[in-house]
Design a protein around this motif. Structure first.
Motif, PDB file in Angstrom:
ATOM      1  N   GLY A  20       0.804  -1.217   0.000  1.00 46.95           N
ATOM      2  CA  GLY A  20       0.000   0.000   0.000  1.00 46.95           C
ATOM      3  C   GLY A  20       0.836   1.265   0.000  1.00 46.95           C
ATOM      4  O   GLY A  20       0.507   2.250  -0.678  1.00 46.95           O
ATOM      5  N   GLN A  21       1.941   1.216   0.748  1.00 46.78           N
ATOM      6  CA  GLN A  21       2.815   2.386   0.841  1.00 46.78           C
ATOM      7  C   GLN A  21       3.372   2.752  -0.535  1.00 46.78           C
ATOM      8  O   GLN A  21       3.336   3.905  -0.967  1.00 46.78           O
ATOM      9  CB  GLN A  21       3.948   2.075   1.833  1.00 46.78           C
ATOM     10  CG  GLN A  21       4.837   3.253   2.166  1.00 46.78           C
ATOM     11  CD  GLN A  21       4.032   4.407   2.751  1.00 46.78           C
ATOM     12  OE1 GLN A  21       3.170   4.203   3.588  1.00 46.78           O
ATOM     13  NE2 GLN A  21       4.288   5.620   2.272  1.00 46.78           N
ATOM     14  N   ALA A  49      -4.333   2.265   2.285  1.00 42.57           N
ATOM     15  CA  ALA A  49      -3.765   2.956   1.126  1.00 42.57           C
ATOM     16  C   ALA A  49      -4.865   3.699   0.371  1.00 42.57           C
ATOM     17  O   ALA A  49      -4.691   4.848  -0.041  1.00 42.57           O
ATOM     18  CB  ALA A  49      -3.084   1.944   0.219  1.00 42.57           C
TER      19      ALA A  49
END
Ligand code: ADP
Length: 358
Positions: A171-172, A200
């Motif tokens: 997600g980052q 996210a």
């Protein structure tokens, strides 16, 4: 797996005179990241059953129940021994529970089976457009999934399209890529390390409104409800077929639709007249077509469609490749109405093609 199941069903049929035979396939566990499952397949019958003392022996080579009528049942006593061995080799197990006179159930357990995130096309039937009919305009999509194979499968789906696929492994990274690339749409896996798909999506949606489609293999109502409550614009359940993927994306991305249903005279385009001439020359498919319409037998229709697909692929007659593929898809999904329409159109298509070479 096929070998084992065929054998178990064969036995169930052989040792059951009245009642039922049931085959049950059950997913027992979906593993982390959802690309592996444990399954249990049981083959149950209401047949003669197996006495307790014989239950462990029947898995030995050449072992059959004592006093078994060889003339009635035949066999070699090898099937179960081989099946058990195969199950063990796959890291699984094969066991039996049985009551004399009531029936038996053979239980095959297989663990950690790989499942693909993409599904075989033929499962689809009720989607608006076949993926081959969707021509996306240039666009960039981001696939966020921590499983490499899943990203590759999606990437490959867009191989001969104008869509460029950017990847993120969590997600980052998805958030960062969204800042650096002009992304038009995101396919977001839900469970990912570091930052999951929910978080996210929340963060991305705070700063822009890129359409985000959730990807999940979960069949849990809880998770589906959660996806619907979050700011996702849609969701796709793994395994995703190319048709589902393209149809979902078509809700957000620009595309032109290729006509694939009832052929109209002008629509048929042939890239190369020489190819077409060779194709028509080689074409001895007419009897197959006549059989197909006369007998109304799906097997024969499928044979006609396969031969046509093979020929048209070899001679690159795109229109007929697509026609035969559509016909095969409709056969797979038992879409009788469409099969009839397609078969009915065939003479028109051929007439049209003939005119092109004369
Ligand atoms: P085969 O069927 O060739 O004899 P198998 O190894 O497949 O060999 O089976 C061994 C024996 O196990 C059979 O001969 C039969 O006695 C018993 N058996 C297997 N499946 C069943 C069943 N579904 N119901 C009753 N008996 C069974």
């Amino acid at each position: 797996m096929k070998e084992i199941i065929t054998n178990l069903i064969g036995n169930a049929l052989k040792f059951t005179d009245v009642g039922f035979i049931k085959v049950i396939v059950d997913v027992h566990r979906v593993h982390k990241h959802l690309s592996k499952i444990d399954i249990v397949i049981s083959v149950q019958d209401s047949g003669i059953g197996i006495p307790k003392e014989a239950q462990s022996k029947i898995f030995n080579m050449f072992e059959q129940q004592e006093n078994q009528d060889a003339r009635k049942y035949g066999g070699t006593g090898l099937g179960l021994a081989i099946s058990k061995k195969l199950a063990t080799l796959m890291g699984g197990s094969l066991d039996v529970q049985s009551d004399v006179g009531k029936g038996s159930v053979f239980i095959l357990k297989l663990n950690h089976l790989d499942i693909a995130s993409m599904q075989n096309e033929t499962v689809q039937s009720d989607l608006a457009l076949n993926h081959t009919a969707i021509n996306f305009e240039k666009a960039m999509i981001l696939v966020a999934d921590d499983v490499d194979q899943n990203r590759q499968l999606i990437k490959e789906s867009f191989d001969s399209t104008l869509i460029e696929v950017i990847e993120a492994v969590n997600g980052q990274e998805a958030i960062e890529k969204t800042k650096t690339y002009p992304i038009d749409l995101i396919l977001m896996d839900i469970r990912m390390p570091i930052l999951d798909g929910y978080s996210a999506t929340r963060i991305i949606k705070e700063s822009c409104d890129i359409p985000i489609i959730a990807l999940t293999a979960s069949i849990m109502l809880e998770e589906l409800t959660k996806i619907k409550e979050q700011r996702f614009d849609g969701y796709l359940r793994k395994p995703v077929s190319k048709n589902e993927l393209f149809n979902e994306l078509a809700k957000f991305l620009k595309y032109t639709a290729k006509l694939s249903e009832a052929p109209h005279e002008e629509v048929i385009e042939v890239d190369n007249a020489a190819d077409l001439k060779n194709f028509l020359h080689e074409l001895d498919i007419e009897p197959l077509y006549q059989d197909a319409i006369a007998q109304n037998d799906l097997k024969i229709i499928a044979q006609f469609a396969s031969v046509l697909r093979e020929l048209s692929t070899r001679h690159t007659i795109t229109y007929l490749q697509q026609y035969s593929q559509t016909l095969l898809d409709k056969i797979d999904t038992f879409d009788i109405a469409q099969i009839e329409t397609l078969l009915h159109d065939y003479p028109k298509i051929m007439k049209n093609l003939m005119q092109k070479v004369h």
